[in-house]
Design a protein around this motif. Structure first.
Motif, short mmCIF file in Angstrom:
data_model
loop_
_atom_site.label_atom_id
_atom_site.label_comp_id
_atom_site.label_asym_id
_atom_site.label_seq_id
_atom_site.Cartn_x
_atom_site.Cartn_y
_atom_site.Cartn_z
N SER A 268 -4.28 0.90 3.31
CA SER A 268 -5.25 -0.54 3.38
C SER A 268 -6.83 0.02 3.81
N THR B 31 0.89 -1.10 0.08
CA THR B 31 0.20 -0.01 -0.08
C THR B 31 0.91 1.36 -0.01
N PRO C 15 -4.27 -5.70 1.54
CA PRO C 15 -4.47 -4.55 2.00
C PRO C 15 -5.64 -4.25 2.91
#
Ligand code: TXA
Ligand code: MG
Length: 334
Positions: free
Chosen positions: A182, A37, A97
Motif C-alpha cells: 500500500s 496488495t 491500498p
C-alpha cells in the motif's frame, strides 16, 4: 512429521474456515491473510503478546512498526485520532491500498507502533480479508507475510514457502490483485502530508483530494544492528538472493552478450528472436500486470540457478513509481 516439513495449513475461504481462523486470531494466534496488495501476517492488534509473535515469525526487528488493518471507520476512531484530511482520504480511497499514519490511541500497544506516538492504519479491500476482519471484531496488525528482508508474498504458496515452518494458518485468497504494498501517507500534520511509501494510489491522487502538495518523507529510521531478532537474516538483501541490476531499457542485443547464468527481465515481451534467458513481467507491458507479477517473477527467478537478474525499470509515473521503488530496493546491496 520430518523437521523440514511445513506445519502451515492453507485454508480456502469457506464460512467454517473463516469462523475457525477468526477464533484462532481471538485466541492470540497468527494467521496469514490475503489482501489486495500482498499477503499479510495478522494478529489481534490490541494484544501485545500476539503481535510479538509476528516479529518472531518474520525475524523482524521490533523497531519496525506494523500496519493496523480495520474493517470500519468506527475501528479507525478506536485505534487512531483521525483529522479532516485523513477522513477525506478515507472516504475517497478506503477500502483500498492506502495506509495513513496518525496519532494513536492508548489501546494500541507499543509493540505495534514501535514505541512511536503514531499508528499506521489501513482498511483493506480484499473481500475475504474483510469478512475475516468483520468476524474477528478487532483490528488486525499485519506486516507483509515474508521473512524479514525477502520479497513480499503475493500467493498463499509464497507464504508457505517462506514461513511454512513458523506459522500454522494461511488463508488463501488467490493471487493478490495489485501486487505491491500500500501507499503510506504520513498525516500527523494534515497541512503538510508526506508520502512515506509509493503504492497503487499515487501521490497525484492524494494531492488532488487534499488540494495540497505531498512531499516525500521517510519511514522510521532503519533499525540498528542490535535490533536483530534472528541473527543472519539481516545479511540478506531486502530482495531476492540473486543480485539484481537495473536498466531503464533492456534489449535483446544486450541479452545476447550475457551468459547462461544471466536472466533478462523485460517489462513487456520483447520483439525478435527469443533465445537465452528472456523473461517479461507482462506480455504487453501493461503497468497493472507488471505490478501484479512483479514479486512472483522475482521469486521464481530467484529459485532458478541464475547469477544475476538484469531487470528493466517501468517507464512513466503513477504505479510505475511504486514498481521502480520496489525494484530499487531489490537491487540495493546491504
Ligand atoms: O499493503 C500493505 O501495506 C501490506 C499489507 C499486508 O497490508 N503491509 C505491509 O506491511 O506492507 P509492512 O510491515 O511490510 O510495511 C509497513 C510499513 C513499514 O515500512 C513501517 O515502517 C511503516 O509501514 N509504518 C508502520 N507504522 C508506522 C508509523 N507509525 N509511522 C511510520 N511508518 C510506519
Ligand atoms: Mg514488508
Amino acid at each position: 512429521m520430518s523437521p523440514a516439513a511445513s506445519i502451515a495449513r492453507i485454508y480456502r475461504g469457506t464460512p467454517p474456515n473463516l469462523a475457525k481462523l477468526a477464533r484462532c486470531l481471538q485466541a492470540g494466534e497468527l494467521v496469514a491473510v490475503p489482501t489486495e496488495t500482498v499477503y499479510g501476517l495478522a494478529a489481534n492488534a490490541l494484544d501485545a503478546k500476539a503481535c510479538r509473535k509476528i516479529f518472531m515469525a518474520k525475524g523482524r526487528p521490533v523497531e519496525d512498526p506494523l500496519i493496523v488493518h480495520i474493517h470500519s471507520l468506527t475501528q479507525l476512531f478506536e485505534v487512531a485520532k483521525p483529522n479532516d484530511a485523513a477522513l477525506r482520504l478515507a472516504r475517497e480511497f478506503w477500502p483500498g491500498p492506502l495506509t495513513m499514519v496518525l496519532p494513536k490511541k492508548n489501546c494500541v500497544p507499543g509493540i505495534v507502533s514501535a514505541g512511536l506516538s503514531t499508528v499506521a492504519v489501513r482498511m483493506p479491500a480484499h473481500p475475504l480479508f474483510r469478512r475475516l476482519l468483520q468476524r474477528v471484531g478487532v483490528p488486525l496488525a499485519a506486516p507483509s507475510a515474508n521473512q524479514f528482508g525477502y520479497v513480499s508474498p503475493t500467493t498463499a504458496e509464497h507464504v508457505r514457502t517462506g514461513l511454512g515452518k513458523k506459522i500454522r494458518h494461511i488463508l488463501d485468497g488467490g493471487p493478490c490483485a495489485i501486487g505491491v504494498e500500500s501507499t503510506i501517507v504520513d498525516l500527523r500534520k494534515p497541512r503538510s502530508p508526506r508520502l512515506l511509501r509509493p503504492g497503487a494510489i499515487t501521490r497525484e491522487q492524494v494531492e488532488a483530494v487534499l488540494g495540497l502538495k505531498v512531499r516525500s518523507g521517510r519511514t522510521p529510521s532503519a533499525p540498528p544492528k542490535s535490533a536483530q531478532v534472528a541473527p543472519g537474516l539481516m545479511a540478506q538483501h531486502y530482495s531476492p538472493r540473486t543480485p539484481v541490476t537495473l536498466r531503464s531499457r533492456l534489449s535483446l542485443k544486450m541479452a545476447a552478450r550475457g551468459t547462461a547464468k544471466d536472466a533478462w527481465v523485460f517489462q513487456a515481451k520483447p520483439r525478435g528472436e527469443l533465445d537465452g534467458n528472456i523473461f517479461w513481467f507482462d506480455l504487453h507491458g501493461k503497468i497493472e500486470g507488471v505490478a501484479r507479477r512483479l514479486f512472483s517473477t522475482l521469486r521464481a527467478l530467484d529459485a532458478g540457478k541464475f547469477k544475476r537478474l538484469h531487470v528493466e525499470l517501468a517507464p512513466g509515473e503513477g504505479l510505475a513509481t511504486a514498481i521502480n521503488d520496489r525494484l530499487r530496493r531489490a537491487a540495493a546491496k546491504k
